[in-house]
Every structure is written in C-alpha cells, then in structure tokens.
Scaffold this motif. Structure first.
Motif, PDB file in Angstrom:
ATOM      1  N   MET A 118      66.744  45.928   7.496  1.00  0.00           N
ATOM      2  CA  MET A 118      67.362  47.145   6.952  1.00  0.00           C
ATOM      3  C   MET A 118      68.283  46.773   5.790  1.00  0.00           C
ATOM      4  SD  MET A 118      66.325  49.521   9.097  1.00  0.00           S
ATOM      5  CE  MET A 118      65.558  49.540  10.701  1.00  0.00           C
ATOM      6  N   LEU A 119      69.050  45.704   6.007  1.00  0.00           N
ATOM      7  CA  LEU A 119      69.998  45.283   4.971  1.00  0.00           C
ATOM      8  C   LEU A 119      69.252  44.850   3.711  1.00  0.00           C
ATOM      9  CD1 LEU A 119      72.815  44.657   3.985  1.00  0.00           C
ATOM     10  CD2 LEU A 119      72.707  42.447   5.145  1.00  0.00           C
ATOM     11  N   GLN A 174      80.615  42.687   9.180  1.00  0.00           N
ATOM     12  CA  GLN A 174      80.031  41.547   9.894  1.00  0.00           C
ATOM     13  C   GLN A 174      79.248  40.668   8.918  1.00  0.00           C
ATOM     14  OE1 GLN A 174      78.330  42.964  13.557  1.00  0.00           O
ATOM     15  NE2 GLN A 174      76.957  41.192  13.681  1.00  0.00           N
ATOM     16  N   LEU A 175      79.209  39.352   9.174  1.00  0.00           N
ATOM     17  CA  LEU A 175      78.429  38.464   8.317  1.00  0.00           C
ATOM     18  C   LEU A 175      76.940  38.738   8.534  1.00  0.00           C
ATOM     19  CD1 LEU A 175      80.248  35.001   8.480  1.00  0.00           C
ATOM     20  CD2 LEU A 175      80.512  36.870   6.844  1.00  0.00           C
ATOM     21  N   ALA A 176      76.201  38.797   7.413  1.00  0.00           N
ATOM     22  CA  ALA A 176      74.792  39.183   7.492  1.00  0.00           C
ATOM     23  C   ALA A 176      73.979  38.219   8.352  1.00  0.00           C
ATOM     24  CB  ALA A 176      74.197  39.270   6.096  1.00  0.00           C
ATOM     25  N   GLY A 177      74.378  36.941   8.355  1.00  0.00           N
ATOM     26  CA  GLY A 177      73.650  35.948   9.133  1.00  0.00           C
ATOM     27  C   GLY A 177      73.696  36.204  10.623  1.00  0.00           C
ATOM     28  N   LEU A 232      65.702  37.199   3.522  1.00  0.00           N
ATOM     29  CA  LEU A 232      66.590  36.446   2.641  1.00  0.00           C
ATOM     30  C   LEU A 232      67.902  37.175   2.346  1.00  0.00           C
ATOM     31  CD1 LEU A 232      64.096  35.012  -0.028  1.00  0.00           C
ATOM     32  CD2 LEU A 232      64.503  34.229   2.290  1.00  0.00           C
ATOM     33  N   VAL A 233      68.584  37.631   3.381  1.00  0.00           N
ATOM     34  CA  VAL A 233      69.920  38.183   3.148  1.00  0.00           C
ATOM     35  C   VAL A 233      70.868  37.021   2.835  1.00  0.00           C
ATOM     36  CG1 VAL A 233      69.548  40.158   4.642  1.00  0.00           C
ATOM     37  CG2 VAL A 233      70.528  38.064   5.592  1.00  0.00           C
ATOM     38  N   SER A 284      79.385  39.410   4.031  1.00  0.00           N
ATOM     39  CA  SER A 284      79.357  40.565   4.914  1.00  0.00           C
ATOM     40  C   SER A 284      78.274  41.541   4.455  1.00  0.00           C
ATOM     41  CB  SER A 284      80.717  41.261   4.905  1.00  0.00           C
ATOM     42  OG  SER A 284      80.945  41.825   3.639  1.00  0.00           O
ATOM     43  N   VAL A 285      77.961  42.490   5.319  1.00  0.00           N
ATOM     44  CA  VAL A 285      76.989  43.526   4.983  1.00  0.00           C
ATOM     45  C   VAL A 285      77.426  44.237   3.696  1.00  0.00           C
ATOM     46  CG1 VAL A 285      76.125  45.770   5.723  1.00  0.00           C
ATOM     47  CG2 VAL A 285      76.194  43.859   7.337  1.00  0.00           C
ATOM     48  N   ARG A 286      78.691  44.567   3.613  1.00  0.00           N
ATOM     49  CA  ARG A 286      79.227  45.261   2.444  1.00  0.00           C
ATOM     50  C   ARG A 286      79.017  44.429   1.177  1.00  0.00           C
ATOM     51  NH1 ARG A 286      83.794  44.773   0.014  1.00  0.00           N
ATOM     52  NH2 ARG A 286      84.598  43.360   1.596  1.00  0.00           N
ATOM     53  N   GLU A 287      79.306  43.137   1.287  1.00  0.00           N
ATOM     54  CA  GLU A 287      79.147  42.280   0.106  1.00  0.00           C
ATOM     55  C   GLU A 287      77.680  42.107  -0.266  1.00  0.00           C
ATOM     56  OE1 GLU A 287      82.948  39.271   0.276  1.00  0.00           O
ATOM     57  OE2 GLU A 287      81.313  38.938   1.683  1.00  0.00           O
ATOM     58  N   ASN A 288      76.802  42.083   0.725  1.00  0.00           N
ATOM     59  CA  ASN A 288      75.375  42.015   0.431  1.00  0.00           C
ATOM     60  C   ASN A 288      74.944  43.221  -0.399  1.00  0.00           C
ATOM     61  OD1 ASN A 288      73.226  39.969   1.756  1.00  0.00           O
ATOM     62  ND2 ASN A 288      75.095  39.954   2.968  1.00  0.00           N
ATOM     63  N   LEU A 289      75.447  44.405  -0.027  1.00  0.00           N
ATOM     64  CA  LEU A 289      75.093  45.604  -0.795  1.00  0.00           C
ATOM     65  C   LEU A 289      75.654  45.520  -2.203  1.00  0.00           C
ATOM     66  CD1 LEU A 289      75.429  48.531   1.763  1.00  0.00           C
ATOM     67  CD2 LEU A 289      73.437  47.175   1.111  1.00  0.00           C
ATOM     68  N   LEU A 290      76.877  45.020  -2.297  1.00  0.00           N
ATOM     69  CA  LEU A 290      77.510  44.860  -3.603  1.00  0.00           C
ATOM     70  C   LEU A 290      76.686  43.919  -4.483  1.00  0.00           C
ATOM     71  CD1 LEU A 290      80.105  46.169  -4.465  1.00  0.00           C
ATOM     72  CD2 LEU A 290      81.327  44.053  -3.940  1.00  0.00           C
TER      73      LEU A 290
END
Ligand SMILES: Nc1ncnc2c1ncn2[C@@H]1O[C@H](COP(=O)(O)OP(=O)(O)O)[C@@H](O)[C@H]1O
Ligand SMILES: [Mg+2]
Lengths: 239, 312, 298
Positions: A142-143, A130-133, A86-87, A92-98
């Motif tokens: 990992m994300l 990159q977009l997580a999708g 469920l990412v 983006s990867v960065r925004e997912n972490l945020l």
C-alpha cells in the motif's frame, strides 16, 4: 498514451527484451502477463529509465522517454511501483510519502495529497510515524502505491503488486487498482495472478522470453490458455 | 643475473605468498585486512626455528606454515561469522594486535656469545641461516620460486577440485551454496587456514631473505597492499595476484624516471585500470577465453597428430 | 576517582573529533555502501592546502580552517569521480582498492608540495585552561567539543529537514527506489561525498589545531581513527558514529593513563575486535544482512 516500439534491453550480452512493441491506452488498465524470466520487470525498469535500452523507442504522450533520467520521467508523469515494493525501510511512512513527492515543489499541495492518500489507505494513517521496514508485506505494498501516487502520475506502472501477499490482501490491492482507474489514472500492470488480472484488464499482453506473443482483450483467449501460457510459457504449455 | 634483479625477483616471490593468501580468502567472498599478521607470525616462527633452535630451513618453514595456519583458524572461527566490512575490520584489529604484541615481545637467547631473538620494537635481527649455510642469493631465489611454483600448482588443482568449486560458489552466493549442501562455515575456516599457512611460509621466506624483521613492517598498509595485488593482477586465476605483485614491485622499482611523481603516476594508473577492469587484468572472463583458446589449440595439435597417425 | 572523571572528560573531548571523522565516514558508507580508504588522505590534502597558505602567505587560523575544509571537499570530489562514480554496482572492492591507490597518490602529492616531515599548524584557542571544580578543561579541547557538537547537529538537520537530506536518506534506504521517486542519485551522491569530506575536514582541522603540527601520515591516521570509531558505534548510523567516536576517545584516554601509549593501542584494537565478534552490528547499528548484501561481495 504509451507506445513502446521495438524495444531491446540487454544485461551484458544477454538480451532480456528482444524487440518488444506494445501500447497502453489512456484511461484504461493494461495488463502484462508472462512466466518468470520473461522480461516483464526489465520492461518496467526500462520504461522508468533505470535501464537503458539498446534499441527501440518509448513514447509517452508523444515525447520520447529513451535517454531521459528516471527523475525526468517521473516529472513527465510516469511512476513505477517496483517489484518487491522497495520502500525506504529506515524512514517513517510519512517520510516515504514525502520522498514520493521528491520531484514536486508545491509543499501545500503535497500535504493535501498525503492527506487524501491517508483517506484512501487508513492503515497508513494509523502507522504514519512507524518505520516502513516494520510494516507487513501488504502494508508495504500500500505504501509503495501511495508513494508512487505522491508524484501525481498520469500513468502508473505496477510490477507484480500481489507478489507474496495473502489472498485477502490481494483482493484489497485489486480493489484499489479499480478505484484508481475510475478516478482517472491510467494503469499498466504486470501480474502473475492471471485470473485477477483478466478481471480488471481492458487489454492484456502475453510476454514470453523477451517477446510479446499475444495481445488482445480478455475473452479473446480462453482463461485456461492464458493462465497456462502466463505461468509456463508456450513451449511447455503445448506439451 | 645481477644482484639487483635477484633481489627484486626474490621480493616479488615472497610477497606473492602474501598476495595469494589474501586472494584465497577473496575467492570465498571475504576481504581480509589482516593477512600480514600470519606473515609476521611465520617470519618470527621460522626465524626462531633456524636462529634460536638450530633447525634446518625446511623444518622452520614447515613450522611457520603450521603456526600461520593455526593462528588463522583460531581467529577465523569467531570472525568468519561476520561479513563484508565487519570481517575486514575484525581482521584488521587482530593484525594490529599481533603487530603491537610483537613490538612488546622479547625472547632473547645467547647464541655464540651474541643475544639473538625478538627484541620488541627493534625487531628480530640475525636470521642468518641462508648466509651461514652458504646458500647463494640466486639459489635462495630458486628455493622461493620452487615453493611458489608448488603453491600455484596447488591452486591449479584446487580450481579443478570440489573444494575449489565450493569456494567460488560461496564467494558468489553463500546462501545458495548453503542450500546446495556445501558446508559453508567449514569451507571458509579451511580456506582461512590454508591462507594462513601460505602467509606463514611467505613470512618465513621473507625473514630469511632480509635476515631481520621489524614489527612495523607488518602494518595495515602491508595488508591492504596484499589485497590490492589480486585486484590489479586479476581475480580470475592465481597468477593474477603474482602479476599484481610483479607490476607493483618491478615496474615501480624500475620506473625511476618519474622520480618524485612515481606514486602519483602509479596510483592514477591503478585507478584507471580498475575503471577499465574492475576485477583486474586477468579477470574471470579473460581467463575463461584464454582457457577456451588454449583448449582448442590443444585439440588442433592433437587432431593433427591423430591425422598424421592415421596417414601413417 | 578524580583521575577517572578527568580522563573521561579529556577522552570525550578528543573523541568529539573522532566522532566527526566517523560521521563523515558513515555518510559516505551509507550512500555508497563502499569503503573510501582515501577518506583520511582527502582530509590531509585539505590540511596541507591550509598549511601551504599558512607557510607561504602567513594565513591566520580562520583562513587555514576554511582552506582545510574546502580542500578536503574538493579532494573528496576528485576521489568520488575517479574511484566511485565510474564503478558499476557490484564492484565495491574495486572502488576500495582504487581509493587506496589514490591514497598513495594524494600522499605523494602532499609531500611534493611541502617536503618537510612536519609543519607547524596554527593553534585553535590559546589561553589558560578552564577549571570545573577539581577538573581542568583545555580551552582548545572545549572549542573542539563545541564545534563538533554544532556540526553534528547541523548534519543531522540537513539529513532530516531538507529535501537534499530526504534524497540522501532515500538513497541510503534503497538506491533503485530513490531513482524511481526522482532523486538525482549521481548528483546527490557526489554532493554527499563532498559534504562528508568537508565534515572530515572540520574534524581534521580541529585535531591538527590541537596538535599544532601536521605530517603526511595524518591521512592514514584519520582513515583508521574514523573507521574504528564508525565500526565501534555501528555502521550506517549517525548516533552510532557519535557514540563510537566519544567511546574511542574515552578508551584511549583511560588506557593511556593507566598503561601508556603502547598498551593503549592494544586495548583499542582488542575492544574493537571484541565488539565486532560479540556484537557485529556495533553498539548501535543496522542489521548486518542488509549491509552484507549491499556491500558487494568479492
Ligand atoms: N540484473 C540482471 N543481470 C543479468 N540478467 C538479468 C538481470 N535481471 C534479470 N535478468 C535476466 O533477464 C531475464 C528477464 O528477467 P525479468 O525482467 O526479471 O523477468 P520477469 O520480471 O518477467 O520475471 C531473465 O532471464 C533474467 O535472468
Ligand atoms: Mg519480475
């Protein structure tokens, strides 16, 4: 650290958890094994506050989690890496972490934590914009783990992190699980891969049809039997 | 029965066809904002049949059903590949196109020294077959309800048929239905055609009830209403949409005491009803329970009859 | 050629308000995955609040604008509480039908308060049109375009540069995961609803100030214009909403010029139908499967 007692969670009239009691010790890796439909995901979702139990209690470091919102539970230091990852696919990867640090307000520390996670997961650093999708299944897993870690959990719940991943990626995931634990995170892990789970677990539970049917340490039960019961449940295993 | 109530009941009967048309598609999981187009097509087709071509009512209604079905299949083929909101808005766009075309369409024929037929935005006046054939309003009411009864019987049979089960399965989960060997696409087009013919017949009955039709009647609001009826009355049975129509028309018409507050009260009540019962009054659970109770009651009667027999 | 450019120019300016309508719509749809048919009527309620102040208290343009936006936001909150918040997942159609019922309610409420068929609405910017070479630009059209562009930029920044926006985008991406990272989904959803309705309120104010009159039918007009623009551009995409709105404006302007008002609407719906059938995701939009799955089937 986590004490679950007499937990009952239902979907409509159907009780998926029929009085589950178990404990997770601080600093360890606790595994929950069981066949499909046993109620493992339901238990994780109930602990994380997404589902509301009918009865029973969930105590985390003495505080009762029942009735708290998921946000409050994250703030308490419990984070869940959900089944199927469920990412946020359009971020983006960065925004997912945020987003993983949504509960926190210490922006300087957040950036430092993200940096540390990029150290641990170099693939994510390569793909940070990159977009997580568009990530592969392993990268998404990992994300999802990194995102959960961004809330600085004391207890990390993971629901089938190896689901649908290639064996080599599964090895990688379990290596990380070991590392996280060595660095001081307590883990409570749902797995279908009984062999792998028994290798890392300090303690494990078997769950079948909404009930805990065994609890002990690896070695207390022959691996073959664990595997049979974890995949098939007691009834069919006995045939 | 006084004329007012004959009129109200006729309206309920006619609108039920449109509501059932939307309901049939809803069973397959599709929301249509456009069933009013087939209602309009049926109304014009049947009106032309009796008023311009001199056909009897039955033939005109059959022709309306055919026209509605044909149009529905024709739009269904390209649009049923779409899902959810995409399908809903595509049907809306189609229905608005039909409405605008009727606003522009003139096809007038002199009949007995009078120009009759569709006259653009002014509509189609003089569909007087019922009046000219000396059919009483109460007799026409009986015709409407006989047809409606037949349709409801059809739904009852459909529910028990393989097609009915397939449609519900598609509504629940189209991928799963496909995996189970149900020809999803064909079933949906079939459902759309049946729904189109229902709306067509309803439109034909409507045209002969009111004796004139205006294109602006068939706007999106009519389509959304017909969709809402199923959700108010309940999605568990074909009686649901009919009950929804009855609630809307009869309750709304008779609750005169609220005067200017009517829609405020009614709109609020519908919103509360949907919180309480998101799938309407007669939803699947209620229908299931009712059926079970009915069945056990039947069994009781049957058993006691048997007991009586053996005693004898 | 001059006609063509002039029509496009006019269409794009009017289309900028459609773009705002679509933007508000797509915001609600993205967060809720449900259709709010009451979207236009909530804007109409705001406009009626502004009109009431104008008619009863002689309020000026600024006060009317503020009342329109605020009224729309409040009406939006009402709709969210009644039609969306109480509905369980999977009851998307119930929410939609419920918002339709509330539409009827809002319309009658407006008529009760201001019973005449039309009311005058204070104009936006009076003055001679600007000339750009051979082309004319109405002052109020230019104001509309600038205001719409500024607001769209503002919404973009809120979504991409604030914590609130991060939370909203998380909900759009995956509501369960948003819960898990600690987003207060209920509160954020309510706030998104209010924000979207306020954006719609701005659009409504701009349109009405150009038309200089308001009727209860404005609610229906706004719902369907917003819906068409949103679907043209593609669901769930802000650039799509903007593009859809501008395109809708341009199509209408050209069709009106060449064929008159009747055919204009026919052309609009034909284009919409073709876009949906040939390119179901709209011109710029997300893939349909995610939408279909999340939309909640009947
Ligand atoms: N959303 C739901 N609605 C109804 N029943 C559900 C839902 N999710 C899970 N269940 C049921 O609850 C039981 C436990 O499911 P789950 O917790 O997902 O099991 P596991 O994770 O062990 O495979 C299953 O019988 C499943 O069918
Ligand atoms: Mg599971």
């Amino acid at each position: 650290m986590l004490e679950v007692d007499g937990l009952v969670t239902a979907y409509g009239k159907i009780e998926a958890l029929k009085g589950v009691s178990l404990g997770v010790e601080r600093g360890g890796i606790t595994c929950l094994l069981g066949p499909n439909g046993a109620g493992k995901t339901t238990l994780m979702m109930t602990i994380a506050g997404i589902l509301r139990p009918r009865r029973g209690s969930i105590r985390f470091d003495g505080a009762d989690l029942v009735g708290r919102t998921p946000a409050q539970i994250v703030a308490q230091g419990v984070a869940l890496v959900p089944e199927n990852r469920l990412v946020f696919p359009q971020m983006s990867v960065r925004e997912n972490l945020l987003a993983g640090a949504y509960q926190r307000s210490d922006s300087g520390e957040i950036a430092a934590d993200a940096e540390r996670l990029y150290e641990r997961f170099p693939r994510l650093r390569e793909r940070r914009e990159q977009l997580a999708g568009t990530l592969s299944g392993g990268e998404q897993q990992m994300l999802a783990v990194a995102r959960a870690l961004m809330s600085r959990p004391r207890l990390l719940l993971m629901d089938e992190p190896s689901l649908g991943l290639a064996p080599i990626v599964v090895d990688e995931i379990f290596r990380i699980i070991g590392e996280l634990n060595r660095d001081g995170t307590t883990l409570f892990l749902v797995e279908q891969n009984a062999h792998k789970a028994l290798q890392v677990a300090h303690r494990f539970y078997l769950m079948e049809q909404g009930r805990v049917t065994f609890s002990g340490t690896p070695g207390q039960l022959a691996e073959d039997e664990v595997i049979q019961r974890a995949y098939l449940g007691t009834r069919r295993a006995a045939v | 029965m006084d004329d007012h109530w004959v009129g109200v009941l006729s309206n309920i009967g006619v609108m039920s066809f449109l509501a059932l048309s939307a309901y049939l598609l809803l069973l397959t999981g599709e929301i249509s904002f456009g069933q009013q187009a087939f209602f309009a097509i049926g109304a014009y087709a049947a009106g032309i049949g009796t008023a311009l071509w001199g056909w009897p009512l039955a033939a005109a209604l059959g022709w309306a059903a055919l026209a509605g079905a044909a149009a529905a299949v024709l739009v269904g083929l390209p649009t049923l590949r779409l899902h959810g909101l995409y399908f809903a808005i595509a049907t809306l766009a189609f229905a608005e196109m039909v409405r605008i075309l009727f606003e522009m369409w003139r096809y007038q024929v002199p009949i007995d020294g009078e120009l009759l037929g569709p006259d653009g935005a002014d509509g189609f006046r003089g569909i007087r077959y019922v009046f000219e054939s000396n059919i009483e309003p109460s007799q026409y009411l009986a015709i409407i309800y006989a047809l409606l009864g037949a349709v409801l019987l059809g739904f009852l049979l459909l529910e028990r048929s393989r097609l009915g089960v397939s449609l519900r399965m598609i509504g629940e989960d189209p991928e799963l239905a496909e995996l189970n060997g149900i020809p999803v696409k064909r079933c949906k087009v079939l459902a759309a055609g049946l729904a189109g013919s229902l709306a067509g017949v309803g439109g034909g009955l409507y045209a002969h009830l009111t004796t004139y039709v205006e294109p602006r009647t068939f706007d999106v609001m009519l389509g959304v209403h017909s969709l809402a009826y199923g959700l108010i009355g309940g999605l568990g049975t074909a009686l649901g949409p009919v009950i929804g129509v009855a609630i809307d028309i009869s309750v709304l018409e008779s609750v005169r005491m609220f005067a200017g507050y009517r829609m405020i009260v009614f709109g609020g009540l519908v919103a509360l009803l949907l919180i309480w019962r998101p799938r309407g009054l007669l939803d699947e659970t209620v229908v299931h329970a009712l059926k079970a109770r009915l069945r056990s009651a039947c069994r009781c009667v049957w058993m006691s009859a048997r007991v009586g027999e053996t005693r004898r | 050629m001059i006609d063509f450019v002039q029509n496009t120019l006019d269409g794009v300016m009017i289309g900028s308000s459609y773009a705002l309508l679509a933007l508000g719509f797509t915001l609600i749809f993205g967060v809720m995955r449900r259709l709010n048919l009451s979207y236009g009527p909530t804007i109409m309620i705001g406009a009626y609040l502004g009109t009431l102040l104008h008619v009863d208290a002689g309020a000026g343009a600024a006060a009317v604008a503020a009342a329109t936006v605020l009224g729309a936001a409040l009406a939006g909150v009402y709709v969210e509480r009644l039609c969306f918040a109480p509905m369980a997942a999977g009851a998307g159609i119930a929410s939609m039908v419920s918002s339709f019922a509330i539409w009827m309610q809002l319309e009658q409420a407006a008529i009760l308060v201001l019973p005449r068929h039309t009311y005058a609405f204070p104009p936006l910017a009076a003055g001679a049109p600007l000339t750009l070479g051979p082309f004319l630009v109405r002052l109020d059209h230019a104001t509309m375009l600038i205001a719409a562009a500024a607001l769209a930029t503002g919404v973009y920044l809120v979504l991409h540069r604030t914590r609130f926006g991060l939370g909203l985008r998380a909900i759009v991406g995956n509501p369960v995961a948003a819960h898990l990272v600690g987003v207060d989904v209920r509160l954020s959803t309510l706030a998104a609803f209010a924000l979207a309705s306020a954006v719609g309120g701005v659009a409504g104010y701009l349109v009405l100030a150009v038309d200089q009159q308001v009727t209860p039918m404005f609610g229906m007009w706004a719902t369907f214009k917003g819906l068409i623009a949103m679907m043209l551009g593609g669901l769930g995409s802000i650039p799509g909403a903007i593009l859809g709105g501008l395109l809708l404006g341009a199509i209408e302007a050209h069709a009106q010029w060449y064929f008159g008002p009747h055919i204009r609407d026919l052309v609009t719906f034909a284009v919409l139908f073709l876009v949906l059938v040939l390119r179901p995701t709209g011109l710029i939009g997300e893939a349909p499967p995610a939408e279909a799955a999340a939309y909640g089937r009947a």
